[in-house]
Design a protein around this motif. Structure first.
Motif, PDB file in Angstrom:
ATOM      1  N   ALA A 150     -20.814 -20.500 -52.441  1.00 31.77           N
ATOM      2  CA  ALA A 150     -20.222 -20.029 -51.193  1.00 31.77           C
ATOM      3  C   ALA A 150     -20.922 -18.738 -50.777  1.00 31.77           C
ATOM      4  O   ALA A 150     -20.838 -17.728 -51.481  1.00 31.77           O
ATOM      5  CB  ALA A 150     -18.724 -19.787 -51.359  1.00 31.77           C
ATOM      6  N   GLY A 153     -18.847 -17.677 -46.930  1.00 31.03           N
ATOM      7  CA  GLY A 153     -17.990 -18.809 -46.599  1.00 31.03           C
ATOM      8  C   GLY A 153     -17.058 -19.095 -47.762  1.00 31.03           C
ATOM      9  O   GLY A 153     -16.882 -18.261 -48.657  1.00 31.03           O
ATOM     10  N   GLY A 154     -16.473 -20.279 -47.761  1.00 32.25           N
ATOM     11  CA  GLY A 154     -15.535 -20.626 -48.802  1.00 32.25           C
ATOM     12  C   GLY A 154     -15.702 -22.056 -49.278  1.00 32.25           C
ATOM     13  O   GLY A 154     -16.022 -22.952 -48.497  1.00 32.25           O
ATOM     14  N   GLY A 179     -18.366 -14.320 -50.315  1.00 32.01           N
ATOM     15  CA  GLY A 179     -17.552 -15.496 -50.039  1.00 32.01           C
ATOM     16  C   GLY A 179     -16.620 -15.752 -51.204  1.00 32.01           C
ATOM     17  O   GLY A 179     -16.451 -14.900 -52.089  1.00 32.01           O
ATOM     18  N   GLY A 226     -17.957 -10.996 -53.933  1.00 36.68           N
ATOM     19  CA  GLY A 226     -17.141 -12.164 -53.562  1.00 36.68           C
ATOM     20  C   GLY A 226     -16.146 -12.441 -54.664  1.00 36.68           C
ATOM     21  O   GLY A 226     -15.962 -11.635 -55.589  1.00 36.68           O
TER      22      GLY A 226
END
Length: 232
Positions: A150, A153-154, A179, A226
């Motif tokens: 990621a 994002g996820g 992320g 993250g």
């Protein structure tokens, strides 16, 4: 219990403890005018080098963390030996290169895992998200592992209906850069973490109800600014 589990091991915690002990004793002797501790204490980056070496040679430790400690400690030692004026902002490209090397290493290591069960395409999952979100789900009867990356994002991996055979271990390679990676697992699975957080975090939020010999999910990888979470 296996005697090898009780064998003495040199760990990063031991190195840090010895370093703090030496620092305290030297400081005390310096205050008592018994010796001048400054020429000795200037070599403190050697502690970082030792931590890096221990992590590199420990098969159960994260190798990326070992490289980072080794590089930082060596750079600080070189600065003290040769009086180089090192601006650590110059090392940012090296940090980026190390992150890339970690991704390459993880990609190569995935091919060393056992192949998935024929007819079960979700026995191995692959998820990559950049500036977006990705969700993958598995209901495999013999789940083998996954890789999830990621970047800004996820990624969500839903493994609550998957199964790991008794006595087996599945591996999830996770990488989060700005992320997050979320992994949902059944309550009877054990979680083993080999994640290296660099200005990030790994959290095991599962309910601790798994038996010691329960199927295990090993999560390895890095969280760089993250997060990686495992939940029920």
């Amino acid at each position: 219990m296996n005697s090898s589990e009780n064998a003495f091991r040199i760990t990063p915690r031991l190195i840090v403890g010895l370093g703090i002990l030496a620092f305290g004793l030297l400081w005390t002797l310096d205050n008592l005018d018994i010796l001048d501790a400054r020429p000795i204490m200037r070599w403190w980056p050697a502690v970082l080098v030792l931590i890096g070496l221990v992590k590199l040679f420990d098969p159960r430790s994260n190798k990326a963390a070992g490289v980072i400690f080794l590089v930082i400690g060596a750079a600080l030692l070189v600065r003290r030996v040769y009086w180089f004026d090192i601006d650590f902002s110059d090392l940012i490209p090296l940090a980026i290169a190390l992150i890339g090397a970690k991704l390459v290493w993880d990609a190569v290591a995935r091919h060393q895992r056992p192949a998935g069960v024929p007819g079960e395409p979700d026995s191995e999952l692959h998820a990559f998200a950049i500036m977006g979100g990705v969700k993958r789900q598995s209901i495999a009867s013999d789940f083998r592992g996954a890789d999830a990356s990621a970047i800004m994002g996820g990624v969500e991996l839903d493994l609550r209906n998957a199964q790991i055979q008794d006595g087996q271990e599945a591996i999830v390679d996770a990488f989060a850069l700005w992320g997050g990676v979320e992994i949902f697992i059944p309550q009877h699975w054990r979680v083993i973490s080999d994640v290296f957080p660099l200005m990030g975090a790994f959290e095991d939020k599962t309910r601790q109800t798994a038996a010691p010999n329960a199927p295990a999910l090993r999560v390895r990888g890095s969280a760089v600014m993250g997060g990686i979470e495992v939940k029920n």
